[in-house]
Scaffold this active site. Structure first.
Site, PDB file in Angstrom:
ATOM      1  N   ASP A  46       0.810  -1.222   0.000  1.00 46.23           N
ATOM      2  CA  ASP A  46       0.000   0.000   0.000  1.00 46.23           C
ATOM      3  C   ASP A  46       0.843   1.271   0.000  1.00 46.23           C
ATOM      4  O   ASP A  46       0.300   2.363  -0.168  1.00 46.23           O
ATOM      5  CB  ASP A  46      -0.931   0.023   1.214  1.00 46.23           C
ATOM      6  N   ASP A 106      -7.092  -6.291  -3.162  1.00 44.19           N
ATOM      7  CA  ASP A 106      -6.633  -4.913  -3.306  1.00 44.19           C
ATOM      8  C   ASP A 106      -5.277  -4.836  -4.017  1.00 44.19           C
ATOM      9  O   ASP A 106      -4.997  -3.903  -4.776  1.00 44.19           O
ATOM     10  CB  ASP A 106      -6.478  -4.237  -1.939  1.00 44.19           C
TER      11      ASP A 106
END
Length: 369
Positions: free
Chosen positions: A105, A164
């Protein structure tokens, strides 16, 4: 006369014949350039959305890149300069906000300077962005055994099998390819995508949030849809992994077509009709379909109306200041169905602002309005 009519039809523009005009003609207030202007310019005065309160987050990164691409497509030089000025501030007085390179991320931040490099050829952007892509495959000394095991198999050490990831990893590696033309970046992303497809895509074409979380979360599936879209845009037709990725993409689009609501959107849990409509995931699905129709991966007659209805439904959630509503907040995986029902909904959250701009930019490509 009949012969002349036949010749006229034969040489009509491709997109007219196959229904792509449904993705170019929109009613007043729903045109992508108009909607995109409000959303993109909203970013100029927006505050930073930080990850863990410390670093530029992935939603801000993707919103920023979307605004840059909008400025490029529309020749909005004022907006482009504002984006560059904001980045100059980040790399000077706000250097402490630059993400570290130790998590999927965080590494994705590199996709932003890599995109700026492609547009400007300013090498400082390349020098900043490329290490984020490279360190995604360079195993740190303090890596866990599981991370080392992934790397030994040729995958990113940041692999965790959350859906994700398939945008976070894919967008970074494809932007690195776009900046360098080095095929290793495409090969990395494609190999990773095939792993996630094989492990997470179910028989209905949708994806669990993770192997231990058997729910079809909207935005999570959106990350997969958008990630496959980005890869298919870049992969050569003869790439060894393209057929597998295209197969997974088509399987997903077929399922999404089935689950689209009358409003044009999709629900927070895609297969649950009593769940609430969520905009960020819906925008990601719309982006994947708009791109699929325009790129010729999807049958235009079947999917142009789906993509059009999605876009028209999405525009109803944008206010006059460019803020998107009904956006699910940041969401970790949890093996609890009610958890996804109960997630808060925000307005103006960058998780939603960014994918709206992906739709806008896809609609504007090739002369859209």
């Amino acid at each position: 006369m009949i012969k002349n009519v036949f010749l006229f039809l034969l040489f009509l523009p491709f997109k007219f014949c196959f229904g792509q005009t449904e993705l170019t003609n929109f009613p007043a207030g729903a045109g992508p350039k108009e909607v995109g202007y409000r959303i993109a310019h909203r970013f100029v005065a927006g505050k930073h959305m930080l990850h863990a309160g410390k670093w530029i987050s992935y939603p801000e990164t993707f919103y920023w890149t979307g605004a840059i691409n909008y400025a490029d497509l529309t020749d909005d030089q004022q907006l482009m300069q504002a984006m560059k000025d904001r980045f100059s501030k980040l790399t000077s007085v706000e250097q402490n906000l630059l993400p570290i390179k130790n998590h999927v991320d965080l590494n994705m931040f590199g996709s932003l300077p890599l995109r700026l490099y492609q547009l400007t050829k300013d090498k400082s952007y390349l020098d900043l962005g490329l290490p984020y892509a490279d360190t995604q495959w360079e195993v740190p000394q303090n890596a866990s055994q599981a991370e080392k095991d992934w790397a030994q198999k040729g995958y990113s050490w940041q692999t965790r099998l959350w859906i994700d990831d398939m945008y976070m990893i894919t967008i970074l590696q494809t932007q690195a390819f776009g900046a360098t033309a080095d095929p290793k970046y495409l090969d990395r992303a494609a190999k990773e995508m095939v792993l996630y497809l094989d492990d997470l895509q179910r028989s209905n074409g949708l994806f669990y949030h993770a192997p231990d979380v058997p729910f079809y979360w909207g935005r999570g599936n959106g990350w997969m849809a958008a990630g496959m879209t980005e890869l298919l845009r870049m992969l050569p037709r003869d790439h060894r992994d393209r057929p597998r990725i295209l197969k997974g993409y088509l399987k997903m689009m077929k399922s999404l077509k089935k689950y689209q609501s009358k409003s044009g959107l999709w629900n927070q849990l895609i297969d649950q009709p009593d769940c609430w409509e969520e905009t960020s995931g819906s925008a990601m699905f719309a982006y994947a379909m708009i791109s699929g129709v325009k790129q010729g991966w999807l049958n235009s007659k079947q999917y142009s109306p789906v993509a059009r209805n999605a876009w028209l439904g999405l525009t109803k959630y944008v206010d006059d200041k460019g803020a998107v509503s009904n956006v699910c907040v940041g969401t970790n995986k949890k093996n609890d169905k009610q958890y996804y029902y109960d997630r808060p909904r925000h307005t103006g959250d960058y998780h939603g602002q960014a994918p709206y701009l992906w739709c806008v930019n896809a609609l504007l490509e090739d002369g859209g309005k």
